[in-house]
Design an enzyme around this catalytic site. Structure first.
Site, PDB file in Angstrom:
ATOM      1  N   ASP A 138       0.834  -1.220   0.000  1.00 47.75           N
ATOM      2  CA  ASP A 138       0.000   0.000   0.000  1.00 47.75           C
ATOM      3  C   ASP A 138       0.864   1.264   0.000  1.00 47.75           C
ATOM      4  O   ASP A 138       0.367   2.358  -0.279  1.00 47.75           O
ATOM      5  CB  ASP A 138      -0.958   0.007   1.206  1.00 47.75           C
ATOM      6  CG  ASP A 138      -0.264  -0.064   2.562  1.00 47.75           C
ATOM      7  OD1 ASP A 138       0.977  -0.165   2.609  1.00 47.75           O
ATOM      8  OD2 ASP A 138      -0.982  -0.016   3.583  1.00 47.75           O
ATOM      9  N   GLU A 139       2.177   1.116   0.295  1.00 47.71           N
ATOM     10  CA  GLU A 139       3.030   2.309   0.395  1.00 47.71           C
ATOM     11  C   GLU A 139       3.186   3.035  -0.941  1.00 47.71           C
ATOM     12  O   GLU A 139       3.593   4.198  -0.963  1.00 47.71           O
ATOM     13  CB  GLU A 139       4.411   1.936   0.953  1.00 47.71           C
ATOM     14  CG  GLU A 139       4.312   1.312   2.314  1.00 47.71           C
ATOM     15  CD  GLU A 139       5.597   1.369   3.131  1.00 47.71           C
ATOM     16  OE1 GLU A 139       6.530   2.097   2.754  1.00 47.71           O
ATOM     17  OE2 GLU A 139       5.650   0.679   4.156  1.00 47.71           O
TER      18      GLU A 139
HETATM   19  O1  DAU Z   1       2.419  -0.947   4.525  1.00 49.93           O
HETATM   20  C1  DAU Z   1       3.094  -2.083   4.086  1.00 49.93           C
HETATM   21  C2  DAU Z   1       4.554  -1.994   4.472  1.00 49.93           C
HETATM   22  O2  DAU Z   1       4.631  -2.221   5.873  1.00 49.93           O
HETATM   23  C3  DAU Z   1       5.433  -2.977   3.714  1.00 49.93           C
HETATM   24  O3  DAU Z   1       5.397  -2.681   2.357  1.00 49.93           O
HETATM   25  C4  DAU Z   1       6.867  -2.937   4.232  1.00 49.93           C
HETATM   26  O4  DAU Z   1       7.648  -3.930   3.594  1.00 49.93           O
HETATM   27  C5  DAU Z   1       6.851  -3.182   5.724  1.00 49.93           C
HETATM   28  O5  DAU Z   1       8.161  -3.072   6.241  1.00 49.93           O
HETATM   29  C6  DAU Z   1       5.921  -2.188   6.429  1.00 49.93           C
HETATM   30  O6  DAU Z   1       6.456  -0.850   6.387  1.00 49.93           O
HETATM   31  P1  DAU Z   1       6.461   0.138   7.655  1.00 49.93           P
HETATM   32  O7  DAU Z   1       7.531   1.121   7.470  1.00 49.93           O
HETATM   33  O8  DAU Z   1       5.087   0.621   7.937  1.00 49.93           O
HETATM   34  O9  DAU Z   1       6.837  -0.948   8.820  1.00 49.93           O
HETATM   35  P2  DAU Z   1       7.822  -0.855  10.068  1.00 49.93           P
HETATM   36  O10 DAU Z   1       7.579  -2.078  10.888  1.00 49.93           O
HETATM   37  O11 DAU Z   1       9.219  -0.527   9.674  1.00 49.93           O
HETATM   38  O12 DAU Z   1       7.246   0.403  10.884  1.00 49.93           O
HETATM   39  C7  DAU Z   1       5.908   0.459  11.332  1.00 49.93           C
HETATM   40  C8  DAU Z   1       5.698   1.838  11.973  1.00 49.93           C
HETATM   41  O13 DAU Z   1       6.464   1.905  13.175  1.00 49.93           O
HETATM   42  C9  DAU Z   1       6.181   2.990  11.117  1.00 49.93           C
HETATM   43  O14 DAU Z   1       5.307   4.110  11.298  1.00 49.93           O
HETATM   44  C10 DAU Z   1       7.561   3.324  11.666  1.00 49.93           C
HETATM   45  C11 DAU Z   1       7.423   2.973  13.124  1.00 49.93           C
HETATM   46  N1  DAU Z   1       8.656   2.476  13.775  1.00 49.93           N
HETATM   47  C12 DAU Z   1       9.311   1.427  13.207  1.00 49.93           C
HETATM   48  C13 DAU Z   1      10.467   0.923  13.782  1.00 49.93           C
HETATM   49  C14 DAU Z   1      11.206  -0.240  13.131  1.00 49.93           C
HETATM   50  C15 DAU Z   1       9.106   3.043  14.979  1.00 49.93           C
HETATM   51  O15 DAU Z   1       8.478   3.977  15.513  1.00 49.93           O
HETATM   52  N2  DAU Z   1      10.241   2.540  15.535  1.00 49.93           N
HETATM   53  C16 DAU Z   1      10.954   1.512  14.989  1.00 49.93           C
HETATM   54  O16 DAU Z   1      12.008   1.116  15.550  1.00 49.93           O
END
Ligand code: DAU
Ligand code: NAD
Length: 380
Positions: A138-139
């Site tokens: 969805d990104e």
């Molecule tokens: O929306 C689908 C996407 O979801 C996928 O296409 C990606 O492959 C997948 O990694 C994921 O992306 P996000 O960037 O949303 O996922 P992430 O788990 O990295 O982060 C989720 C949310 O949490 C985002 O708003 C950033 C925040 N975050 C993430 C990490 C790793 C934090 O606040 N602290 C962190 O340490």
């Protein structure tokens, strides 16, 4: 045995790919499932230990960017379906190293498309009975605003056109016809790959399908992503780095529900169509983090919420998308899919899984998992 279908799943040693491979290998013993994975840092064959000896499963360590290898494999295995998940998937890594993302996500996808095209066009029946299914995110649609109806505090409840209940932080959702507006190098590369897939349909008549899914969670997710990273940190009482003010919103879907959707769409989805897949389940990061803390504390017999002092606000992610929210009513309407798990149930299952599989986490965080392929598959 002559198999009914021969399907390449790329990225099958990763998080979502391993759930897709397991589902297909178990549900379709008459299909041959070939898992093609380069085993980057994100690929872990221990994710598939329970099915690695099945007669209808084959693992091939290869880079999707290697066009000659992809073409040779399609010819050798007489492949009639591709389910393409291999990608660089972590936004933070894409900010540091955009080239790797362009190479794998764009050129890797192009290499697979071209290999499938040359192989399928060489056959007497050409594209008949073939399918190239590209898994996207969805990104690619960018970010949504946080809006609310007059006088209503978010999250408010809306009904998608299918009638499903949706916990929402805004009145707009990503639909299949939403404009592409990627912001990170990761989503820009995924967007580009989506365009190549559609171009292969429009130019060569390849039977393609694209799906764009929201954030997945569940077992076997690499602990750089929010949910497994934070569960592990809470357990070990390490700081929880919350980006910005923790106000960003994501729409969470249990990974097995995504795998079920992929199965359904691979078999019954309409060629050249796009389907959005989502959880109807929006959470602000900070609220989700509090649920994680309470669940880990409860399951470990600690005082519930005792670990909230681990929350540490850190610098925001560059270009951090504010809100993602999927309208997946087309998929519900056309194919009858909907998420099977309530979020509370899914989170409980997920936290339990990581707490029960500390060995899996330790193996990944220590880097030992990268030796698994060498010992299991090469005897070294
Ligand atoms: O929306 C689908 C996407 O979801 C996928 O296409 C990606 O492959 C997948 O990694 C994921 O992306 P996000 O960037 O949303 O996922 P992430 O788990 O990295 O982060 C989720 C949310 O949490 C985002 O708003 C950033 C925040 N975050 C993430 C990490 C790793 C934090 O606040 N602290 C962190 O340490
Ligand atoms: P992941 O990072 O866990 O796994 C990716 C897999 O691809 C790994 O096994 C890795 O070894 C393999 N790979 C990477 N480069 C390769 C190459 N050049 N050749 C062959 N294999 C290679 O990713 P994931 O979270 O399981 O995501 C899978 C797919 O789903 C990706 O295309 C991603 O964009 C998409 N997606 C993910 C989410 C999510 O929330 N995780 C949501 C929507 C869409």
């Amino acid at each position: 045995m002559a198999y009914k279908r021969s399907i390449i799943v790329t990225g099958g040693a990763g998080f979502i790919g391993s759930h897709v491979v397991r589902l297909f290998v178990e549900k379709y013993p008459d299909y041959r499932i070939i898992n093609v994975d380069k085993l980057t840092y994100a690929g872990n064959l221990a994710n598939l230990k329970d099915i690695e000896d099945r007669p209808n499963y084959r693992f091939v360590k290869a880079d999707i960017c290697d066009f000659d290898a992809m073409l040779a494999l399609m010819q050798e295995e007489q492949v009639d379906g591709v389910i393409h998940l291999a990608a660089e998937s972590h936004v933070d890594r894409s900010i540091k190293d955009p080239f790797t993302f362009a190479k794998t996500n764009v050129l890797g996808t192009l290499s697979l498309l071209q290999a499938a095209r040359l192989y399928w066009e060489s056959l007497p029946e050409k594209y008949e009975g073939k399918r190239f299914y590209h898994i996207s995110t969805d990104e690619v649609y960018g970010a949504l605003e946080m809006t609310r109806p007059e006088g209503v505090e978010p999250p408010f409840s809306t009904k998608a056109s299918s009638g499903s209940h949706h916990l929402a932080y805004g009145e707009e959702f990503f639909r299949e016809d939403s404009k592409y507006q990627p912001h990170s190098p990761y989503s820009a590369a995924k967007a580009s790959s989506d365009h190549f897939v559609r171009a292969f349909h429009d130019t060569y008549g390849m039977p393609v399908i694209v799906t764009n899914c929201s954030n997945n969670y569940g077992p076997y997710q690499f602990p750089e992503k929010l949910i497994p990273l934070f569960i592990n940190n809470i357990r070990h009482r390490k700081p929880l780095p919350v980006y910005g003010r923790g106000e960003n919103v994501r729409d969470w879907l249990y990974v097995e529900d995504h795998a079920r959707a992929i199965d359904l769409i691979f078999h019954e989805g309409r060629v050249a169509e796009t389907y959005n897949i989502g959880g109807f389940n929006e959470w602000k990061n900070i609220d989700l983090i509090r649920v994680l803390i309470a669940t880990v504390d409860r399951l470990l017999g600690r005082l519930e919420g005792a670990d909230e002092d681990l929350i540490t606000y850190v610098a925001d992610r560059a270009g951090h998308d504010l809100r993602y929210a999927i309208d997946s009513s087309k998929l519900q309407r056309e194919l009858g899919w909907e998420p099977s798990l309530q979020f509370e149930e899914g989170i409980e299952k997920t936290v339990r899984w990581y707490l029960d599989h500390q060995d899996w986490l330790d193996n990944v965080t220590s880097g030992d998992y990268q030796k698994y392929y060498e010992t299991m598959y090469t005897g070294r």
